[in-house]
Design an enzyme around this catalytic site. Sequence first.
Site, PDB file in Angstrom:
ATOM      1  N   HIS A 103     -13.509  30.074  98.576  1.00 22.52           N
ATOM      2  CA  HIS A 103     -13.190  29.361  97.469  1.00 22.52           C
ATOM      3  C   HIS A 103     -13.630  29.661  96.275  1.00 22.52           C
ATOM      4  O   HIS A 103     -14.938  29.881  96.159  1.00 22.52           O
ATOM      5  CB  HIS A 103     -13.385  27.987  97.895  1.00 22.52           C
ATOM      6  CG  HIS A 103     -14.974  27.540  98.251  1.00 22.52           C
ATOM      7  ND1 HIS A 103     -15.218  28.028  99.535  1.00 22.52           N
ATOM      8  CD2 HIS A 103     -15.950  27.154  97.786  1.00 22.52           C
ATOM      9  CE1 HIS A 103     -16.741  27.802  99.630  1.00 22.52           C
ATOM     10  NE2 HIS A 103     -17.082  27.122  98.472  1.00 22.52           N
ATOM     11  N   HIS A 105     -14.921  27.660  92.641  1.00 18.97           N
ATOM     12  CA  HIS A 105     -15.345  26.430  92.115  1.00 18.97           C
ATOM     13  C   HIS A 105     -14.790  26.554  90.679  1.00 18.97           C
ATOM     14  O   HIS A 105     -15.063  27.566  90.046  1.00 18.97           O
ATOM     15  CB  HIS A 105     -16.615  26.006  92.022  1.00 18.97           C
ATOM     16  CG  HIS A 105     -17.297  25.713  93.419  1.00 18.97           C
ATOM     17  ND1 HIS A 105     -17.731  24.658  93.935  1.00 18.97           N
ATOM     18  CD2 HIS A 105     -17.646  26.884  94.201  1.00 18.97           C
ATOM     19  CE1 HIS A 105     -18.411  24.618  95.075  1.00 18.97           C
ATOM     20  NE2 HIS A 105     -18.473  26.060  95.352  1.00 18.97           N
TER      21      HIS A 105
HETATM   22  P1  AMP Z   1     -19.898  26.020  98.711  1.00 19.98           P
HETATM   23  O1  AMP Z   1     -21.393  25.700  98.874  1.00 19.98           O
HETATM   24  O2  AMP Z   1     -19.788  27.180  97.577  1.00 19.98           O
HETATM   25  O3  AMP Z   1     -19.619  26.656 100.227  1.00 19.98           O
HETATM   26  O4  AMP Z   1     -19.055  25.069  98.223  1.00 19.98           O
HETATM   27  C1  AMP Z   1     -18.485  23.903  99.217  1.00 19.98           C
HETATM   28  C2  AMP Z   1     -18.014  22.965  98.433  1.00 19.98           C
HETATM   29  O5  AMP Z   1     -17.145  22.002  98.989  1.00 19.98           O
HETATM   30  C3  AMP Z   1     -19.196  21.947  97.892  1.00 19.98           C
HETATM   31  O6  AMP Z   1     -19.330  21.865  96.362  1.00 19.98           O
HETATM   32  C4  AMP Z   1     -19.011  20.715  98.397  1.00 19.98           C
HETATM   33  O7  AMP Z   1     -19.298  19.514  97.502  1.00 19.98           O
HETATM   34  C5  AMP Z   1     -17.386  20.631  98.648  1.00 19.98           C
HETATM   35  N1  AMP Z   1     -17.014  20.052  99.899  1.00 19.98           N
HETATM   36  C6  AMP Z   1     -17.522  19.881 101.101  1.00 19.98           C
HETATM   37  N2  AMP Z   1     -16.796  19.178 101.855  1.00 19.98           N
HETATM   38  C7  AMP Z   1     -15.669  18.731 101.217  1.00 19.98           C
HETATM   39  C8  AMP Z   1     -14.543  17.947 101.293  1.00 19.98           C
HETATM   40  N3  AMP Z   1     -14.092  17.446 102.589  1.00 19.98           N
HETATM   41  N4  AMP Z   1     -13.630  17.807 100.322  1.00 19.98           N
HETATM   42  C9  AMP Z   1     -13.863  18.309  99.217  1.00 19.98           C
HETATM   43  N5  AMP Z   1     -15.177  19.151  98.823  1.00 19.98           N
HETATM   44  C10 AMP Z   1     -15.782  19.251 100.009  1.00 19.98           C
END
Ligand code: AMP
Length: 139
Positions: A103, A105
């Site tokens: 993903h 951001h």
């Molecule tokens: P990373 O740490 O780069 O893997 O980012 C994962 C991101 O996903 C974090 O910023 C979380 O806040 C976000 N996140 C986790 N669960 C969910 C969810 N169910 N819906 C939307 N965002 C999420």
Amino acid sequence: MSDYEPDNIFARIIKGEIPCHKIFEDETTFAFMDIMPQSKGHALVIPKTGSRNLIDAKDAVLADLIVKTRRIARAILVATEADGFRIAQFNEPAAGQTVFHLHFHIIPVYEGIPLRPHGEQEADHGQLAALAEMIRAAL
Ligand code: AMP
């Protein structure tokens, strides 16, 4: 590096098994609001194809994903009137990755307002829904 696990939370969001505040979907890409935003309008853009992170993603998937990410970032700038934005992408736990489906951001930045820490505080879902609607309208 571990293998891709197809039952991760983002794969389940794509399949509609877990709710999200969706802002974009086409045949290859899905985008939705981050529920623990670092700033107003923080969104995530993911490929529908499974890869753990940047390392195992196919070239064509990445090429498509960054163009879609830019398109969504433009809409976020219009909807939020942010002064700029960051693109962030973490690979492996040591680097801060917590969800193991690639993903990007998109993190809007507002002059004079510091970003909140990564993945710490869940946002109000009414506000997330309203932002998602404004971003969809700007796409
Ligand atoms: P990373 O740490 O780069 O893997 O980012 C994962 C991101 O996903 C974090 O910023 C979380 O806040 C976000 N996140 C986790 N669960 C969910 C969810 N169910 N819906 C939307 N965002 C999420």
